[in-house]
Write a protein that holds these residues in place. Structure first.
Motif, PDB file in Angstrom:
ATOM      1  N   ASN A 284       0.847  -1.201   0.000  1.00 13.46           N
ATOM      2  CA  ASN A 284       0.000   0.000   0.000  1.00 13.46           C
ATOM      3  C   ASN A 284       0.882   1.250   0.000  1.00 13.46           C
ATOM      4  OD1 ASN A 284       0.599   0.770   2.806  1.00 13.46           O
ATOM      5  ND2 ASN A 284      -0.669  -0.980   3.379  1.00 13.46           N
ATOM      6  N   GLY A 285       0.259   2.385  -0.073  1.00  8.73           N
ATOM      7  CA  GLY A 285       1.006   3.630  -0.180  1.00  8.73           C
ATOM      8  C   GLY A 285       1.788   3.972   1.073  1.00  8.73           C
ATOM      9  N   THR A 286       1.209   3.644   2.216  1.00  7.74           N
ATOM     10  CA  THR A 286       1.896   3.915   3.482  1.00  7.74           C
ATOM     11  C   THR A 286       3.179   3.100   3.577  1.00  7.74           C
ATOM     12  OG1 THR A 286      -0.218   4.364   4.541  1.00  7.74           O
ATOM     13  CG2 THR A 286       1.624   3.834   5.999  1.00  7.74           C
TER      14      THR A 286
ATOM     15  N   LEU B 211       5.819   4.446   1.315  1.00  5.63           N
ATOM     16  CA  LEU B 211       6.546   5.572   1.917  1.00  5.63           C
ATOM     17  C   LEU B 211       7.563   5.078   2.939  1.00  5.63           C
ATOM     18  CD1 LEU B 211       3.528   8.021   2.356  1.00  5.63           C
ATOM     19  CD2 LEU B 211       5.630   8.579   1.118  1.00  5.63           C
TER      20      LEU B 211
ATOM     21  N   PHE C  73      -1.661  13.928   4.407  1.00  7.91           N
ATOM     22  CA  PHE C  73      -2.187  12.676   4.938  1.00  7.91           C
ATOM     23  C   PHE C  73      -1.197  12.149   6.007  1.00  7.91           C
ATOM     24  CE2 PHE C  73      -3.236   8.164   4.578  1.00  7.91           C
ATOM     25  CZ  PHE C  73      -4.610   8.222   4.453  1.00  7.91           C
TER      26      PHE C  73
ATOM     27  N   THR D 102       2.411  10.350   5.253  1.00  9.82           N
ATOM     28  CA  THR D 102       3.610  11.051   4.783  1.00  9.82           C
ATOM     29  C   THR D 102       4.563  11.273   5.951  1.00  9.82           C
ATOM     30  OG1 THR D 102       2.033  12.356   3.467  1.00  9.82           O
ATOM     31  CG2 THR D 102       4.345  12.949   3.299  1.00  9.82           C
TER      32      THR D 102
ATOM     33  N   VAL E  54       4.696  16.911  -1.065  1.00  8.30           N
ATOM     34  CA  VAL E  54       3.457  16.197  -1.403  1.00  8.30           C
ATOM     35  C   VAL E  54       2.833  16.930  -2.587  1.00  8.30           C
ATOM     36  CG1 VAL E  54       1.213  15.415  -0.567  1.00  8.30           C
ATOM     37  CG2 VAL E  54       3.132  15.612   1.035  1.00  8.30           C
TER      38      VAL E  54
ATOM     39  N   ASP F 112       5.728  12.531  -2.204  1.00 10.07           N
ATOM     40  CA  ASP F 112       4.523  11.749  -1.992  1.00 10.07           C
ATOM     41  C   ASP F 112       3.564  12.129  -3.119  1.00 10.07           C
ATOM     42  OD1 ASP F 112       2.017  10.801  -1.290  1.00 10.07           O
ATOM     43  OD2 ASP F 112       2.244  11.246   0.848  1.00 10.07           O
TER      44      ASP F 112
ATOM     45  N   ALA G  31       0.875  10.403  -4.010  1.00  9.36           N
ATOM     46  CA  ALA G  31      -0.305   9.542  -3.839  1.00  9.36           C
ATOM     47  C   ALA G  31      -1.529  10.090  -4.563  1.00  9.36           C
ATOM     48  CB  ALA G  31      -0.607   9.372  -2.352  1.00  9.36           C
ATOM     49  N   HIS G  32      -1.609  11.418  -4.696  1.00  6.72           N
ATOM     50  CA  HIS G  32      -2.766  12.019  -5.368  1.00  6.72           C
ATOM     51  C   HIS G  32      -2.598  12.078  -6.881  1.00  6.72           C
ATOM     52  CE1 HIS G  32      -4.154  14.660  -1.694  1.00  6.72           C
ATOM     53  NE2 HIS G  32      -4.290  13.367  -1.501  1.00  6.72           N
TER      54      HIS G  32
ATOM     55  N   SER H  10       0.054   5.847  -4.166  1.00  6.13           N
ATOM     56  CA  SER H  10      -0.893   4.948  -3.503  1.00  6.13           C
ATOM     57  C   SER H  10      -1.887   4.456  -4.539  1.00  6.13           C
ATOM     58  CB  SER H  10      -1.653   5.692  -2.405  1.00  6.13           C
ATOM     59  OG  SER H  10      -2.814   4.951  -2.038  1.00  6.13           O
TER      60      SER H  10
ATOM     61  N   HIS I  43      -4.669   2.887  -3.393  1.00  5.97           N
ATOM     62  CA  HIS I  43      -5.834   2.610  -2.547  1.00  5.97           C
ATOM     63  C   HIS I  43      -7.115   2.765  -3.365  1.00  5.97           C
ATOM     64  CE1 HIS I  43      -8.906   3.614   0.570  1.00  5.97           C
ATOM     65  NE2 HIS I  43      -8.333   2.560   1.114  1.00  5.97           N
TER      66      HIS I  43
ATOM     67  N   LYS J 212      -8.077   6.098  -4.818  1.00  4.17           N
ATOM     68  CA  LYS J 212      -7.177   6.826  -5.700  1.00  4.17           C
ATOM     69  C   LYS J 212      -7.554   6.590  -7.170  1.00  4.17           C
ATOM     70  CE  LYS J 212      -4.545   8.369  -2.289  1.00  4.17           C
ATOM     71  NZ  LYS J 212      -4.902   7.926  -0.975  1.00  4.17           N
TER      72      LYS J 212
ATOM     73  N   GLY K 106      -2.787  -0.846  -2.484  1.00  6.85           N
ATOM     74  CA  GLY K 106      -1.560  -1.019  -3.257  1.00  6.85           C
ATOM     75  C   GLY K 106      -0.744   0.259  -3.228  1.00  6.85           C
TER      76      GLY K 106
HETATM   77  C1  LIG Z   1      -3.718   7.925   0.268  1.00 10.79           C
HETATM   78  C2  LIG Z   1      -2.501   8.672   0.670  1.00 10.79           C
HETATM   79  C3  LIG Z   1      -1.411   8.052   1.299  1.00 10.79           C
HETATM   80  C4  LIG Z   1      -1.449   6.638   1.829  1.00 10.79           C
HETATM   81  O1  LIG Z   1      -1.703   5.663   0.895  1.00 10.79           O
HETATM   82  P1  LIG Z   1      -2.384   4.270   1.363  1.00 10.79           P
HETATM   83  O2  LIG Z   1      -2.284   3.450   0.125  1.00 10.79           O
HETATM   84  O3  LIG Z   1      -3.794   4.572   1.746  1.00 10.79           O
HETATM   85  O4  LIG Z   1      -1.597   3.712   2.480  1.00 10.79           O
HETATM   86  C5  LIG Z   1      -0.267   8.797   1.529  1.00 10.79           C
HETATM   87  N1  LIG Z   1      -0.198  10.095   1.200  1.00 10.79           N
HETATM   88  C6  LIG Z   1      -1.234  10.747   0.613  1.00 10.79           C
HETATM   89  C7  LIG Z   1      -1.074  12.191   0.247  1.00 10.79           C
HETATM   90  C8  LIG Z   1      -2.431  10.067   0.347  1.00 10.79           C
HETATM   91  O5  LIG Z   1      -3.450  10.721  -0.181  1.00 10.79           O
END
Ligand SMILES: *Cc1c(COP(=O)(O)O)cnc(C)c1O
Length: 372
Positions: free
Chosen positions: A61-63, A66, A86, A89, A131, A157, A159-160, A181, A183, A186, A193
């Protein structure tokens, strides 16, 4: 509001069911569920191709992505990071044994800038963690220049921001590495993921080593390892999602424009136009509640939720207000203001044009109330 079901922020883009069934049948036929399977390898190749980057390392996952990135990058001491983000980060830094030092963000873009980073610098900083907020990118070149001066690296980061551009280049190849991420909420999703992308061969080897607790050929010395492997089921979902990404982004764009046209007209509502350059994935619909609006952020959130529109405050509270980070007095005036006025509205494939109009009608009706 007449919607039959509550409308949530971050709606799943559902893949074609027949194609999904076939993909899962193929996994069962191969009896290859995880441990660097063929679908994960294919997903990584396709991501690297799409983003024009040398390496894509997919993880749980995204966490975790990171966490693995911070560990593999060998960071030490402190890292500059926004509090307007989030939790993951910041938490990933703590997990990697790095102390987060918060910097403020720009009031218009909600991103960190060279100036906000410089204002927060203190001795011992080994990384600047940006981010890319809402799908627009940080000024990567300016942040890289600041990092170079203090012998630090930049990590983003993202993720977005899958499918977005920065100065005409795909997000994914900037800084030392970028982290995505996948998720369910997303734009590109594997249910859960994540992925780290980099052009640095040495870092890629370290990332693959950290992400896998067993010794494998090609492993390099790292400080600590963990199980961060993506499963074949996740990769199957991700491949389907990637195949329809451009269509998803176009549908997002149409919803975004419909929201923007209506919300920009409402007094006291500031529509955060993070996609006017057209290089966005249009996944996020974000507004700021101005002081002249008859309801506060919390008031409008409660009212819309009572109408089954499950808006969310982002990011609330700011990470500088959350334990364990709130033991220090942080001076982050813009972050404080944004945390008190940003709302994210439901968008995504389950939100029909009529839902958008109904949401905007409700907000416009509140705006028309006098002196309440
Ligand atoms: C969603 C998100 C994450 C975490 O990702 P996960 O896959 O939910 O663990 C980290 N940083 C930002 C900015 C996010 O929006």
């Amino acid at each position: 509001m007449t919607a039959p079901n509550p409308l949530y922020v971050g709606q799943l883009n559902v893949p074609d069911r027949q194609a999904t069934r076939q993909a899962f049948e193929s996994i069962f036929d191969r009896r290859f569920y995880t441990n660097h399977g063929p679908l994960v390898a294919e997903f990584e190749r396709r991501i690297a191709d799409r983003l024009g980057v040398a390496h894509a390392i997919c993880v749980t996952n995204g966490t975790v992505a990171l966490m693995v990135a911070m560990k593999a990058a060998g960071l030490s001491g402190k890292a500059i990071v926004p509090a307007f983000t989030f939790p993951a980060t910041v938490q990933s830094l703590t997990y990697a044994g790095v102390e987060p030092v918060f910097c403020d963000v720009n009031a218009t873009t909600h991103n960190i800038t060279a100036d906000t980073v410089k204002a927060a610098l203190e001795p011992g900083v080994s990384a600047i963690v940006g981010v890319h907020m809402w799908g627009q990118s940080c000024d990567v070149d300016a942040l890289d220049a600041v990092a170079q001066k203090i012998d630090a690296v930049t990590i983003f980061d993202a993720a977005h921001s899958f499918g977005c551009l920065t100065n005409g280049r795909p997000v994914g190849g900037q800084g030392l590495c970028e982290v995505f991420s996948f998720h369910a909420t997303k734009v590109l999703n594997c249910a859960e993921g994540g992925c780290i992308t980099t052009n640095d061969d040495r870092l890629a080897a370290a990332l693959r080593t950290v992400a896998n607790f067993h010794d494998r050929e090609g492993d390099v010395p790292v400080a600590l390892r963990i199980n961060a492997k993506m499963s074949e089921a996740q990769a199957a979902m991700g491949l389907l999602s990637l195949a329809t990404l451009d269509a998803t982004i176009e549908e997002n764009r149409q919803r975004y424009v419909r929201f923007r046209d209506r919300l920009s007209e409402i007094p006291g509502i500031h529509f955060v136009d993070h996609a006017s350059t057209g290089s966005s994935n249009f996944q996020y619909v974000v507004i700021e509640i101005e002081d002249c609006f008859p309801m506060s952020q919390a008031g409008l959130m409660a009212y819309l939720r009572s109408e089954d529109i499950v808006v969310r405050r982002y990011f609330y509270p700011g990470m500088h207000e959350a334990p364990p980070y709130n033991t220090r007095q942080w001076q982050l005036p813009v972050t404080d203001v944004l945390c008190g006025k940003v709302l994210q509205l439901p968008s995504g494939s389950m939100v029909a044009p009529g839902d958008i109009d109904a949401m905007c009608d409700l907000i416009a009706a509140v705006a028309a109330r006098k002196g309440s």
